[in-house]
Design an enzyme around this catalytic site. Sequence first.
Site, PDB file in Angstrom:
ATOM      1  N   ASP A 147      62.055   2.746 -37.694  1.00  0.00           N
ATOM      2  CA  ASP A 147      60.966   2.647 -38.676  1.00  0.00           C
ATOM      3  C   ASP A 147      61.508   1.769 -39.792  1.00  0.00           C
ATOM      4  O   ASP A 147      62.413   2.169 -40.521  1.00  0.00           O
ATOM      5  CB  ASP A 147      60.640   4.068 -39.177  1.00  0.00           C
ATOM      6  CG  ASP A 147      59.613   4.059 -40.299  1.00  0.00           C
ATOM      7  OD1 ASP A 147      59.283   2.971 -40.816  1.00  0.00           O
ATOM      8  OD2 ASP A 147      59.139   5.162 -40.665  1.00  0.00           O
ATOM      9  N   TYR A 170      67.548  13.414 -46.645  1.00  0.00           N
ATOM     10  CA  TYR A 170      66.362  13.048 -45.889  1.00  0.00           C
ATOM     11  C   TYR A 170      66.130  11.546 -45.878  1.00  0.00           C
ATOM     12  O   TYR A 170      66.066  10.922 -46.921  1.00  0.00           O
ATOM     13  CB  TYR A 170      65.116  13.734 -46.478  1.00  0.00           C
ATOM     14  CG  TYR A 170      63.895  13.358 -45.689  1.00  0.00           C
ATOM     15  CD1 TYR A 170      63.661  13.948 -44.453  1.00  0.00           C
ATOM     16  CD2 TYR A 170      63.026  12.379 -46.137  1.00  0.00           C
ATOM     17  CE1 TYR A 170      62.571  13.577 -43.690  1.00  0.00           C
ATOM     18  CE2 TYR A 170      61.926  12.015 -45.380  1.00  0.00           C
ATOM     19  CZ  TYR A 170      61.716  12.612 -44.166  1.00  0.00           C
ATOM     20  OH  TYR A 170      60.645  12.228 -43.412  1.00  0.00           O
ATOM     21  N   LYS A 177      62.071  11.138 -40.252  1.00  0.00           N
ATOM     22  CA  LYS A 177      62.277  11.856 -38.992  1.00  0.00           C
ATOM     23  C   LYS A 177      62.839  10.934 -37.928  1.00  0.00           C
ATOM     24  O   LYS A 177      62.667   9.719 -37.992  1.00  0.00           O
ATOM     25  CB  LYS A 177      60.931  12.419 -38.523  1.00  0.00           C
ATOM     26  CG  LYS A 177      60.742  13.865 -38.892  1.00  0.00           C
ATOM     27  CD  LYS A 177      61.571  14.769 -38.017  1.00  0.00           C
ATOM     28  CE  LYS A 177      61.649  16.146 -38.643  1.00  0.00           C
ATOM     29  NZ  LYS A 177      62.679  16.968 -38.023  1.00  0.00           N
TER      30      LYS A 177
HETATM   31  C1  F6R Z   1      57.090  12.558 -41.611  1.00  0.00           C
HETATM   32  C2  F6R Z   1      56.649  11.410 -42.394  1.00  0.00           C
HETATM   33  C3  F6R Z   1      55.637  11.610 -43.450  1.00  0.00           C
HETATM   34  C4  F6R Z   1      56.263  11.602 -44.840  1.00  0.00           C
HETATM   35  C5  F6R Z   1      55.206  11.877 -45.944  1.00  0.00           C
HETATM   36  C6  F6R Z   1      55.789  11.802 -47.336  1.00  0.00           C
HETATM   37  O1  F6R Z   1      58.078  12.231 -40.718  1.00  0.00           O
HETATM   38  O2  F6R Z   1      57.129  10.311 -42.228  1.00  0.00           O
HETATM   39  O3  F6R Z   1      54.906  12.771 -43.236  1.00  0.00           O
HETATM   40  O4  F6R Z   1      57.292  12.535 -44.900  1.00  0.00           O
HETATM   41  O5  F6R Z   1      54.170  10.936 -45.862  1.00  0.00           O
HETATM   42  O6  F6R Z   1      56.391  10.571 -47.485  1.00  0.00           O
HETATM   43  P1  F6R Z   1      57.122  10.087 -48.829  1.00  0.00           P
HETATM   44  O7  F6R Z   1      58.124  11.132 -49.216  1.00  0.00           O
HETATM   45  O8  F6R Z   1      57.724   8.789 -48.412  1.00  0.00           O
HETATM   46  O9  F6R Z   1      56.041   9.932 -49.858  1.00  0.00           O
HETATM   47 MG    MG Z   2      58.099   6.588 -41.585  1.00  0.00          MG
HETATM   48 MG    MG Z   3      57.975   7.470 -37.398  1.00  0.00          MG
END
Ligand code: F6R
Ligand code: MG
Ligand code: MG
Length: 367
Positions: free
Chosen positions: A13, A227, A230
Amino acid sequence: MSKTITLSVIKADVGGFIGHSGVHPELIERARGLLAGSPLLIDFRVTSVGDDVNLIITHEHGRNNGEIHQLAWDTFVACTDVAKKLKLYGAGQDLLGDAFSGNIKGLGPGVAEIEVEERKSEPVIVFMADKTEPGAWNFPLYKMFADPFNTSGLVIDPSMHGGFIFEVRDLIENKKIKFTMPEDLYDMLVFIGAPGRYAIKRIFHRATGEIAASSSTQRLNLMAGRYVGKDDPVCIVRCQSGFPAVGEALEPFAFPHLVSGWMRGSHSGPLMPVAQRQSTPTRFDGPPRVCALGFQLAEGKLVGPQDLFDDPAFDNSRKTALDIADYLRRLGPFEPHRLHLDEMEYTTMPLVMEKLKDRFISLRTKK
Ligand code: F6R
Ligand code: MG
Ligand code: MG
């Protein structure tokens, strides 16, 4: 004898469009341009599932080849430049290292590779999932290669009846162990039933020793110590003639099993099988999805893909997944929709605990 072909599936990603939902077409174009210019490859496809770019490549350089991994790394770096220019979300998020150091493993991208002597006909399926973790393959791989209720070949095909050998990784302690099916079945289930820690890395045909399946087992959040998204996994499965039939490899996904991931990598949800065009996770950033692209290898050429979940036969599974999603969402921030504290990738617990520490009153009796 046909030459030895390596099929490598490498994913990362490197920037979402929009948010964490998809991949911008310019990234795909950039990756295609770069791979097309490389003399190292026999063939390639660039595709996306959710916000991950997947490089599906064939070559004759074997697994863990430095030049091939360098090419994938450079491709992701170039895609990151495009993502930065477009201000895509989380540009470069899976590229942990600043520089390539000989092997892409441990640097962020996920890798699954198989090296094969091409058979007379070589059907393979590349599975790619978004918003979940490597252990998500444990359930379907167990069904495909060890469950006679899923795979009738284990019972009635003499070329499969001997069973398969599973290599399982302990992702926390970085160890591996082999289990021989069917004798070690109960022992293996003790481990693979805990997919946050134990993941099936490879499966071999027991009688011939040939590779049957391989998955990516990277855990980005462990590698980075914090973190970083994923570890949306990929998996390659060889099919037919001694391996599961294409339909036996797809059958486990007729049941959308629960996996960890979904919103903020911190929720349990059903793994929904979808066509590639439906692989953009929207509802609560999900539910988690899986695509299956089928190919015939022909002297290393990728004949395909065939988008295997683009079939009404999986409509009931999708409907069940959506019903499960409705049910789980109503639990909001409660377990088991929200993952157990140890498995969550986002948590405010230390912060809130610190704030409230003086309001906690010990109930231990003083001696
Ligand atoms: C799960 C994922 C999304 C983000 C969520 C919050 O793997 O990629 O659910 O965790 O959109 O994202 P941030 O913390 O980047 O605002
Ligand atoms: Mg992502
Ligand atoms: Mg992904």
